[in-house]
Write a protein that holds these residues in place. Structure first.
Motif, PDB file in Angstrom:
ATOM      1  N   UNK A 116      41.676  10.509  51.011  1.00 56.78           N
ATOM      2  CA  UNK A 116      41.072  11.843  51.100  1.00 56.78           C
ATOM      3  C   UNK A 116      40.623  12.152  52.529  1.00 56.78           C
ATOM      4  N   UNK A 117      39.982  11.168  53.170  1.00 55.85           N
ATOM      5  CA  UNK A 117      39.528  11.367  54.554  1.00 55.85           C
ATOM      6  C   UNK A 117      40.667  11.833  55.455  1.00 55.85           C
ATOM      7  N   UNK A 166      41.954  15.312  54.618  1.00 55.00           N
ATOM      8  CA  UNK A 166      41.085  16.365  55.159  1.00 55.00           C
ATOM      9  C   UNK A 166      41.394  16.583  56.640  1.00 55.00           C
ATOM     10  N   UNK A 217      40.413  20.446  58.222  1.00 51.64           N
ATOM     11  CA  UNK A 217      39.250  21.060  57.595  1.00 51.64           C
ATOM     12  C   UNK A 217      38.127  20.054  57.445  1.00 51.64           C
ATOM     13  N   UNK A 218      37.776  19.441  58.578  1.00 48.74           N
ATOM     14  CA  UNK A 218      36.571  18.622  58.534  1.00 48.74           C
ATOM     15  C   UNK A 218      36.748  17.245  57.971  1.00 48.74           C
ATOM     16  N   UNK A 264      35.339  13.725  57.779  1.00 51.48           N
ATOM     17  CA  UNK A 264      33.890  13.549  57.832  1.00 51.48           C
ATOM     18  C   UNK A 264      33.435  12.214  58.401  1.00 51.48           C
ATOM     19  N   UNK A 265      34.364  11.351  58.769  1.00 45.94           N
ATOM     20  CA  UNK A 265      33.916  10.023  59.196  1.00 45.94           C
ATOM     21  C   UNK A 265      33.770   9.934  60.700  1.00 45.94           C
ATOM     22  N   UNK A 306      36.640   8.052  45.481  1.00 45.64           N
ATOM     23  CA  UNK A 306      37.213   8.643  46.682  1.00 45.64           C
ATOM     24  C   UNK A 306      36.213   8.608  47.818  1.00 45.64           C
ATOM     25  N   UNK A 307      36.675   8.166  48.981  1.00 42.03           N
ATOM     26  CA  UNK A 307      35.805   8.112  50.154  1.00 42.03           C
ATOM     27  C   UNK A 307      35.971   9.389  50.962  1.00 42.03           C
ATOM     28  N   UNK A 308      34.840  10.041  51.247  1.00 43.41           N
ATOM     29  CA  UNK A 308      34.866  11.205  52.131  1.00 43.41           C
ATOM     30  C   UNK A 308      33.803  10.966  53.175  1.00 43.41           C
ATOM     31  N   UNK A 309      34.218  10.495  54.331  1.00 43.47           N
ATOM     32  CA  UNK A 309      33.243  10.170  55.365  1.00 43.47           C
ATOM     33  C   UNK A 309      32.298   9.090  54.872  1.00 43.47           C
ATOM     34  N   UNK A 310      30.992   9.377  54.920  1.00 48.65           N
ATOM     35  CA  UNK A 310      29.999   8.376  54.510  1.00 48.65           C
ATOM     36  C   UNK A 310      29.600   8.548  53.047  1.00 48.65           C
ATOM     37  N   UNK A 370      30.577  21.733  53.858  1.00 47.37           N
ATOM     38  CA  UNK A 370      31.738  22.158  54.628  1.00 47.37           C
ATOM     39  C   UNK A 370      31.997  23.650  54.633  1.00 47.37           C
TER      40      UNK A 370
END
Lengths: 119, 119
Positions: A106-107, A110, A115-116, A118-119, B7-11, B118
């Motif tokens: 997903x990271x 994105x 669109x951002x 996030x990590x 699902x990982x999205x950033x932190x 977001x």
């Protein structure tokens, strides 16, 4: 379960496919997703298939259809979370999912959509 | 289906519950999620229950457990996407989900966790 939830994250919609797809569920998903793209003014769609051990021609066609519909509605589609075994099967079946972008997770999806991440 | 994808999205970790939970699946989810919080150094967990028409005491307890485990691992948990009927049932059953934060949707949950709304 009668419908697959569509999650809004900013200008992005996330669909996680966890259950076996059948005709009616696929149709409902296509209806819901196109409606939501317009309603939420989404610019991107992420389809997560990390829970699927198998992607057959039916699901492959559904993903292609969704990507084509989203494209007409000015949204990009990225397929994320594909398991290694699924990639092997897809190639062996000759299903190359042309026209659908893929990303590892997903990271990255994105980020690919711009669109951002996030990590 | 034997496990629920995380699902990982950033932190942040996102769990979408779409299927009926049973003992083994709940245990697997708790194991997977705690492992992933540590491995991905996650600061927040979003649990989406928009696909659930019913939250019984079993699921309520599981959500409470997950939130408590995440807290010990220094991650906040936010429950998102609850349907109105589920809120009614929870109160009628006396399950107030104390200790679990809730938000209307994923976007608001991300903002609540301070990890990049977001929109």
């Amino acid at each position: 379960m009668e419908r697959i939830p569509i999650l809004k994250m900013g200008k992005l919609l996330l669909v996680t496919i966890q259950v076996d797809m059948h005709d009616r569920l696929a149709m409902t998903l296509q209806d819901d997703l196109t409606t939501r793209i317009v309603k939420d003014r989404a610019k991107g769609v992420l389809i997560d298939i990390s829970a699927l051990d198998l992607v057959d021609s039916f699901i492959g066609r559904m993903i292609n259809n969704i990507a084509a519909m989203a494209k007409i509605l000015d949204a990009d589609t990225v397929l994320v979370g594909m398991q290694p075994a699924v990639a092997i099967t897809l190639v062996e079946l000759g299903l190359t999912l042309e026209g659908v972008k893929t990303a590892l997770n997903v990271d990255r999806g994105m980020k690919m959509l711009g669109l951002g991440g996030m990590s």
